[in-house]
Design a protein around this motif. Structure first.
Motif, short mmCIF file in Angstrom:
data_model
loop_
_atom_site.label_atom_id
_atom_site.label_comp_id
_atom_site.label_asym_id
_atom_site.label_seq_id
_atom_site.Cartn_x
_atom_site.Cartn_y
_atom_site.Cartn_z
N THR A 199 38.26 2.68 72.10
CA THR A 199 37.50 3.90 71.80
C THR A 199 36.87 4.43 73.07
O THR A 199 35.99 3.80 73.67
CB THR A 199 36.40 3.62 70.75
OG1 THR A 199 37.00 3.10 69.56
CG2 THR A 199 35.65 4.91 70.41
N VAL A 200 37.35 5.59 73.50
CA VAL A 200 36.85 6.22 74.72
C VAL A 200 35.43 6.72 74.50
O VAL A 200 35.12 7.33 73.47
CB VAL A 200 37.75 7.40 75.12
CG1 VAL A 200 37.18 8.13 76.34
CG2 VAL A 200 39.17 6.91 75.40
N HIS A 201 34.55 6.45 75.48
CA HIS A 201 33.18 6.95 75.45
C HIS A 201 33.07 8.10 76.46
O HIS A 201 33.11 7.88 77.66
CB HIS A 201 32.19 5.83 75.75
CG HIS A 201 31.90 4.98 74.56
ND1 HIS A 201 30.63 4.74 74.10
CD2 HIS A 201 32.74 4.34 73.70
CE1 HIS A 201 30.68 3.98 73.01
NE2 HIS A 201 31.96 3.72 72.76
N THR A 202 32.95 9.30 75.93
CA THR A 202 32.99 10.51 76.74
C THR A 202 31.65 10.76 77.45
O THR A 202 30.70 9.98 77.33
CB THR A 202 33.30 11.73 75.87
OG1 THR A 202 32.14 12.02 75.05
CG2 THR A 202 34.50 11.47 74.96
N GLN A 203 31.60 11.90 78.13
CA GLN A 203 30.36 12.32 78.79
C GLN A 203 29.22 12.50 77.80
O GLN A 203 28.05 12.44 78.19
CB GLN A 203 30.60 13.65 79.52
CG GLN A 203 31.64 13.58 80.63
CD GLN A 203 32.10 14.96 81.08
OE1 GLN A 203 31.73 15.98 80.49
NE2 GLN A 203 32.92 15.01 82.12
N GLY A 204 29.54 12.71 76.53
CA GLY A 204 28.51 12.93 75.52
C GLY A 204 28.08 11.68 74.78
O GLY A 204 27.22 11.74 73.89
N SER A 205 28.65 10.52 75.11
CA SER A 205 28.24 9.27 74.47
C SER A 205 27.07 8.66 75.24
O SER A 205 26.77 9.06 76.36
CB SER A 205 29.41 8.27 74.46
OG SER A 205 29.69 7.82 75.79
N GLY B 260 34.35 18.01 69.53
CA GLY B 260 33.05 17.67 68.97
C GLY B 260 32.79 16.18 68.86
O GLY B 260 31.70 15.76 68.44
N GLN B 261 33.76 15.35 69.25
CA GLN B 261 33.62 13.90 69.14
C GLN B 261 33.19 13.31 70.48
O GLN B 261 33.89 13.46 71.48
CB GLN B 261 34.94 13.27 68.70
CG GLN B 261 35.41 13.71 67.33
CD GLN B 261 34.44 13.33 66.23
OE1 GLN B 261 34.00 12.17 66.13
NE2 GLN B 261 34.08 14.30 65.41
N THR B 262 32.07 12.61 70.48
CA THR B 262 31.60 11.97 71.71
C THR B 262 32.34 10.66 71.98
O THR B 262 32.32 10.15 73.09
CB THR B 262 30.10 11.68 71.65
OG1 THR B 262 29.83 10.76 70.57
CG2 THR B 262 29.30 12.96 71.40
N GLN B 263 33.01 10.14 70.94
CA GLN B 263 33.82 8.93 71.07
C GLN B 263 35.10 9.14 70.26
O GLN B 263 35.05 9.69 69.17
CB GLN B 263 33.05 7.71 70.53
CG GLN B 263 31.71 7.48 71.22
CD GLN B 263 30.84 6.50 70.46
OE1 GLN B 263 31.33 5.58 69.83
NE2 GLN B 263 29.52 6.71 70.52
N PHE B 264 36.22 8.68 70.79
CA PHE B 264 37.47 8.82 70.05
C PHE B 264 38.42 7.70 70.47
O PHE B 264 38.38 7.22 71.59
CB PHE B 264 38.11 10.19 70.26
CG PHE B 264 38.48 10.49 71.70
CD1 PHE B 264 39.69 10.08 72.24
CD2 PHE B 264 37.58 11.17 72.52
CE1 PHE B 264 40.03 10.35 73.57
CE2 PHE B 264 37.91 11.46 73.85
CZ PHE B 264 39.12 11.05 74.37
N GLU B 265 39.28 7.32 69.53
CA GLU B 265 40.24 6.26 69.82
C GLU B 265 41.44 6.80 70.58
O GLU B 265 41.82 7.96 70.42
CB GLU B 265 40.71 5.59 68.52
CG GLU B 265 39.66 4.72 67.87
CD GLU B 265 40.23 3.88 66.73
OE1 GLU B 265 41.46 3.67 66.70
OE2 GLU B 265 39.43 3.43 65.89
#
Length: 318
Positions: free
Chosen positions: A198-204, A224-229
């Motif tokens: 699960t990628v943790h983006t700049q917004g996580s 809109g997802q701060t985390q995504f697989e």
């Protein structure tokens, strides 16, 4: 006799204020939450915390919860390792995903702290037990969680302590940034379990923290997802120059399988020897002032900030 009665009445009236934590105020308080403004007639003294970030924040403020979601129901992993020595004696009120209304009621809270994502369907039920403050802990970034520290400080009459925590954190992060290599390549960070990445983006939270201490996150918020697989192929498409893996020491991460695939060897981070590992329980589940101190120290100690080869204990070894 009348004087005695008067003194007794006065003492009874003053008792709630006298029992507040040192430095706490006793005035009515109102704070913005995810579900509107929450107003209390006086700062809360008996708090149930349904996320680890709330437990961390309360303890850092000098307030011990009367109940917390420390259980393992529903597959939860329990309190993060860094918090475990601090939560002894706190009454478990179920797990984060499966809180127990009976245990919460037995704790007689005058405030419940709930998560906007996990408790979106149950917060209304919590509010029948006690005033409930809903904050977006699970999907918040560093700035949002710092704001929650301030709001929670206000709710428990410890605003001055909260502001001091944030000031100390700002100083600590500034010191950490001095270790960050100028113009270092971007990074990709992700939580790795036995079945997913699960990628943790700049917004996580973790992704924004690593930016705050001086490195650049290559992945913006997506749809809109701060985390995504993502898959191995998706990770190859991102082709990180630096890769940060949040893993658990008692699990075999899916990247161990990926590492046997020739695609893994094509990753720039693998070629550069810049794949770092951190304990995902401490880094992505605590999300409070105490966790941030640990994370800052490890970001430096691991040599991630310096863009140097990972220090011993932080090297990814599939």
């Amino acid at each position: 006799m009348p004087d005695r009665i008067s003194r007794s009445i006065l003492l009874t009236a003053l008792l709630p204020a006298l029992l507040l934590a040192p430095g706490a105020s006793a005035a009515p308080v109102s704070v913005p939450t995810d579900r509107g403004t929450l107003s209390l007639p006086a700062p809360a003294r008996r708090v149930v915390a349904l996320e680890y970030s709330f437990v961390d924040t309360l303890l850092a403020l000098g307030v011990r919860p009367v109940g917390a979601a420390l259980g393992t129901q529903g597959g939860d992993r329990g309190a993060p390792p860094y918090l475990r020595p601090k939560v002894g004696g706190i009454t478990p009120t179920g797990s984060r995903g499966q809180p127990s209304l009976e245990a919460m009621a037995a704790a007689r809270p005058d405030l419940i702290l709930a998560d906007a994502l996990v408790h979106k369907d149950s917060a209304a039920g919590f509010a029948r037990l006690a005033p409930t403050a809903v904050f977006p802990s699970r999907r918040a970034d560093l700035d949002e969680l710092n704001n929650q520290t301030l709001q929670i400080g206000r709710l428990v009459g410890r605003e001055a302590a909260a502001r001091q925590l944030l000031a100390d954190q700002k100083t600590l992060i500034a010191k950490a940034r001095a270790f960050a290599k100028k113009n270092a390549p971007t990074f990709v960070a992700g939580v790795v379990t036995p079945t997913s990445f699960t990628v943790h983006t700049q917004g996580s939270f973790a992704g924004s923290f690593l930016e705050a201490v001086g490195r650049r996150n290559a992945v913006p918020v997506r749809d809109g997802q701060t985390q995504f697989e993502t898959s191995l192929e998706g990770l190859v498409a991102l082709n990180p120059q630096t890769l940060v893996l949040f893993t658990a020491p008692d699990e075999k991460p899916v990247t161990d399988t990926w590492a046997k695939n020739p695609l893994w060897q094509k990753l720039s981070a693998v070629k550069r020897g810049r794949v770092y590992t951190f304990n995902r329980d401490d880094w992505t589940r605590g999300r409070g002032p105490t966790a941030l101190k640990l994370m800052t120290a490890q970001a430096i100690e691991s040599r991630f900030l310096q863009d140097a080869a990972p220090a011993r204990g932080y090297q990814y070894q599939p």
